[in-house]
Design a protein around this motif. Structure first.
Motif, PDB file in Angstrom:
ATOM      1  N   LEU A  70       0.826  -1.206   0.000  1.00  0.00           N
ATOM      2  CA  LEU A  70       0.000   0.000   0.000  1.00  0.00           C
ATOM      3  C   LEU A  70       0.866   1.264   0.000  1.00  0.00           C
ATOM      4  O   LEU A  70       0.623   2.191  -0.778  1.00  0.00           O
ATOM      5  CB  LEU A  70      -0.944   0.002   1.203  1.00  0.00           C
ATOM      6  N   VAL A  71       1.877   1.301   0.847  1.00  0.00           N
ATOM      7  CA  VAL A  71       2.767   2.470   0.894  1.00  0.00           C
ATOM      8  C   VAL A  71       3.464   2.661  -0.451  1.00  0.00           C
ATOM      9  O   VAL A  71       3.545   3.775  -0.975  1.00  0.00           O
ATOM     10  CB  VAL A  71       3.796   2.337   2.041  1.00  0.00           C
ATOM     11  N   THR A  72       3.963   1.582  -1.046  1.00  0.00           N
ATOM     12  CA  THR A  72       4.620   1.679  -2.351  1.00  0.00           C
ATOM     13  C   THR A  72       3.640   2.163  -3.414  1.00  0.00           C
ATOM     14  O   THR A  72       3.975   3.028  -4.225  1.00  0.00           O
ATOM     15  CB  THR A  72       5.226   0.323  -2.758  1.00  0.00           C
ATOM     16  N   THR A  73       2.429   1.630  -3.395  1.00  0.00           N
ATOM     17  CA  THR A  73       1.417   2.030  -4.374  1.00  0.00           C
ATOM     18  C   THR A  73       1.074   3.516  -4.253  1.00  0.00           C
ATOM     19  O   THR A  73       0.948   4.219  -5.253  1.00  0.00           O
ATOM     20  CB  THR A  73       0.141   1.177  -4.196  1.00  0.00           C
ATOM     21  N   LEU A  74       0.947   3.980  -3.020  1.00  0.00           N
ATOM     22  CA  LEU A  74       0.549   5.373  -2.797  1.00  0.00           C
ATOM     23  C   LEU A  74       1.685   6.380  -2.934  1.00  0.00           C
ATOM     24  O   LEU A  74       1.458   7.519  -3.335  1.00  0.00           O
ATOM     25  CB  LEU A  74      -0.085   5.524  -1.407  1.00  0.00           C
ATOM     26  N   THR A  75       2.914   5.959  -2.601  1.00  0.00           N
ATOM     27  CA  THR A  75       4.014   6.925  -2.549  1.00  0.00           C
ATOM     28  C   THR A  75       5.164   6.637  -3.502  1.00  0.00           C
ATOM     29  O   THR A  75       5.973   7.513  -3.767  1.00  0.00           O
ATOM     30  CB  THR A  75       4.613   6.992  -1.127  1.00  0.00           C
ATOM     31  N   GLY A  76       5.253   5.406  -3.955  1.00  0.00           N
ATOM     32  CA  GLY A  76       6.390   5.014  -4.788  1.00  0.00           C
ATOM     33  C   GLY A  76       7.622   4.637  -3.971  1.00  0.00           C
ATOM     34  O   GLY A  76       8.632   4.205  -4.522  1.00  0.00           O
TER      35      GLY A  76
END
Length: 91
Positions: free
Chosen positions: A69-75
């Motif tokens: 989720l963090v990667t999806t939202l922030t890269g």
């Protein structure tokens, strides 16, 4: 902050007898529980207060989902700098 203190004690080479008692009684984070987090690939057992929830959160894949989720939202890439940090601390 109590969480940071219990985390610090999990890293302390020779904690007090009272802290050892609390760790061995699983009242606060124990060294073995926390050491799992400091093993490659550094992607398990993130709880730093008591460690009680670590097995439960691992069983349901909570941390992997949170990282996704963090990667999806922030890269941001989880643990991207871990190997650099690990090498620096071993000097």
């Amino acid at each position: 902050d109590p969480a940071n203190q219990t985390h610090k004690w999990a890293h302390t080479p020779k904690p007090s007898s009272f802290v050892k008692f609390l760790q061995h009684s699983h009242i606060i984070l124990s060294k073995p529980n926390h050491n799992a987090h400091h093993s490659t690939p550094f992607d398990v057992y993130y709880c730093i207060t008591t460690g009680w929830m670590n097995p439960v959160l691992e069983a349901v894949g909570f941390w992997k989902k949170a990282e996704w989720l963090v990667t999806t939202l922030t890269g941001a890439v989880p643990r991207e700098d871990d190997m650099k940090w690990t090498v620096q601390t071993k000097r």
